[in-house]
Design a protein around this motif. Structure first.
Motif, short mmCIF file in Angstrom:
data_model
loop_
_atom_site.label_atom_id
_atom_site.label_comp_id
_atom_site.label_asym_id
_atom_site.label_seq_id
_atom_site.Cartn_x
_atom_site.Cartn_y
_atom_site.Cartn_z
N SER A 37 0.83 -1.21 0.00
CA SER A 37 0.00 0.00 0.00
C SER A 37 0.86 1.25 0.00
O SER A 37 0.58 2.21 -0.71
N GLU A 38 1.92 1.22 0.80
CA GLU A 38 2.82 2.37 0.85
C GLU A 38 3.52 2.59 -0.49
O GLU A 38 3.71 3.72 -0.93
N LEU A 39 3.90 1.50 -1.15
CA LEU A 39 4.53 1.61 -2.47
C LEU A 39 3.54 2.16 -3.50
O LEU A 39 3.91 2.98 -4.34
N CYS A 40 2.29 1.71 -3.42
CA CYS A 40 1.27 2.21 -4.35
C CYS A 40 1.03 3.70 -4.15
O CYS A 40 0.91 4.45 -5.12
N GLU A 41 0.98 4.11 -2.89
CA GLU A 41 0.80 5.53 -2.61
C GLU A 41 1.99 6.35 -3.12
O GLU A 41 1.82 7.38 -3.77
N ALA A 42 3.20 5.87 -2.87
CA ALA A 42 4.40 6.56 -3.34
C ALA A 42 4.42 6.63 -4.87
O ALA A 42 4.81 7.64 -5.45
N TYR A 43 3.97 5.54 -5.51
CA TYR A 43 3.96 5.50 -6.97
C TYR A 43 3.02 6.55 -7.54
O TYR A 43 3.40 7.28 -8.46
N THR A 44 1.82 6.64 -7.00
CA THR A 44 0.88 7.61 -7.55
C THR A 44 1.38 9.04 -7.34
O THR A 44 1.25 9.89 -8.22
N LEU A 45 1.98 9.31 -6.18
CA LEU A 45 2.52 10.65 -5.94
C LEU A 45 3.66 10.97 -6.91
O LEU A 45 3.76 12.09 -7.42
N ALA A 46 4.51 9.99 -7.19
CA ALA A 46 5.61 10.20 -8.14
C ALA A 46 5.09 10.41 -9.56
O ALA A 46 5.58 11.28 -10.28
N ILE A 48 2.11 11.59 -10.42
CA ILE A 48 1.47 12.91 -10.47
C ILE A 48 2.52 14.01 -10.59
O ILE A 48 2.38 14.93 -11.40
N HIS A 49 3.58 13.91 -9.80
CA HIS A 49 4.63 14.92 -9.86
C HIS A 49 5.33 14.90 -11.22
O HIS A 49 5.64 15.96 -11.78
N LEU A 50 5.57 13.71 -11.75
CA LEU A 50 6.19 13.59 -13.07
C LEU A 50 5.33 14.27 -14.13
O LEU A 50 5.85 14.99 -15.00
N ALA A 51 4.02 14.07 -14.06
CA ALA A 51 3.12 14.72 -15.03
C ALA A 51 3.21 16.24 -14.91
O ALA A 51 3.23 16.95 -15.93
N LYS A 52 3.27 16.73 -13.68
CA LYS A 52 3.40 18.19 -13.48
C LYS A 52 4.71 18.71 -14.06
O LYS A 52 4.74 19.78 -14.66
N LEU A 53 5.79 17.95 -13.88
CA LEU A 53 7.08 18.35 -14.45
C LEU A 53 7.02 18.41 -15.97
O LEU A 53 7.54 19.35 -16.58
N ARG A 54 6.38 17.41 -16.56
CA ARG A 54 6.28 17.37 -18.02
C ARG A 54 5.41 18.51 -18.55
O ARG A 54 5.76 19.14 -19.55
N ILE A 55 4.29 18.77 -17.88
CA ILE A 55 3.41 19.86 -18.31
C ILE A 55 4.12 21.20 -18.19
O ILE A 55 3.99 22.06 -19.06
N GLY A 56 4.88 21.37 -17.12
CA GLY A 56 5.60 22.62 -16.90
C GLY A 56 6.88 22.74 -17.69
O GLY A 56 7.60 23.72 -17.57
N GLU A 61 16.63 16.91 -16.53
CA GLU A 61 17.22 16.15 -15.42
C GLU A 61 16.17 15.83 -14.36
O GLU A 61 16.18 14.73 -13.80
N ALA A 62 15.29 16.77 -14.08
CA ALA A 62 14.23 16.55 -13.08
C ALA A 62 13.24 15.51 -13.58
O ALA A 62 12.81 14.63 -12.82
N ILE A 63 12.91 15.57 -14.85
CA ILE A 63 11.99 14.59 -15.44
C ILE A 63 12.62 13.21 -15.41
O ILE A 63 11.98 12.22 -15.01
N ALA A 64 13.89 13.11 -15.79
CA ALA A 64 14.59 11.82 -15.78
C ALA A 64 14.65 11.25 -14.37
O ALA A 64 14.51 10.04 -14.17
N GLU A 65 14.86 12.12 -13.37
CA GLU A 65 14.92 11.66 -11.98
C GLU A 65 13.60 11.03 -11.56
O GLU A 65 13.59 9.95 -10.96
N TYR A 66 12.48 11.65 -11.89
CA TYR A 66 11.19 11.09 -11.51
C TYR A 66 10.81 9.89 -12.36
O TYR A 66 10.11 9.00 -11.88
N GLU A 67 11.28 9.83 -13.59
CA GLU A 67 11.09 8.60 -14.38
C GLU A 67 11.82 7.44 -13.70
O GLU A 67 11.29 6.32 -13.64
N ASP A 68 13.02 7.71 -13.20
CA ASP A 68 13.78 6.68 -12.47
C ASP A 68 13.07 6.27 -11.18
O ASP A 68 13.06 5.10 -10.82
#
Length: 86
Positions: A37-46, A48-56, A61-68
């Motif tokens: 459950s904790e991994l699933c929660e962390a995954y969705t937060l990551a 969502i943040h990755l999508a925000k980085l891509r939209i912005g 480097e920041a996008i690659a970090e969140y892809e990783d």
């Protein structure tokens, strides 16, 4: 309000759905594991943040970090379920 719910998104359920779509070989994800459950929660937060980085159009480097980060969580869930199913 439950800490895992922000607005209308339940991060655990959303993360399970995202993982099932991204890695269909995982099959149905068990509901019993707190760790999962904790991994699933962390995954969705990551994700969502990755999508925000891509939209912005943030730094590559920041996008690659969140892809990783997302890939690492996918692999951790895969490893966890592989060990569980043995």
């Amino acid at each position: 309000m439950d800490a895992t719910v922000t607005g209308q998104i339940n991060h655990i359920r959303h993360g399970r759905a995202l993982l099932a779509l991204r890695r269909p070989e995982l099959g149905a994800l068990p509901n019993f594991a707190c760790c999962l459950s904790e991994l699933c929660e962390a995954y969705t937060l990551a994700v969502i943040h990755l999508a925000k980085l891509r939209i912005g159009q943030e730094a590559p480097e920041a996008i690659a970090e969140y892809e990783d980060v997302c890939s690492g969580i996918e692999n951790e869930v895969y490893t966890y379920l592989s060990d569980y199913r043995k």
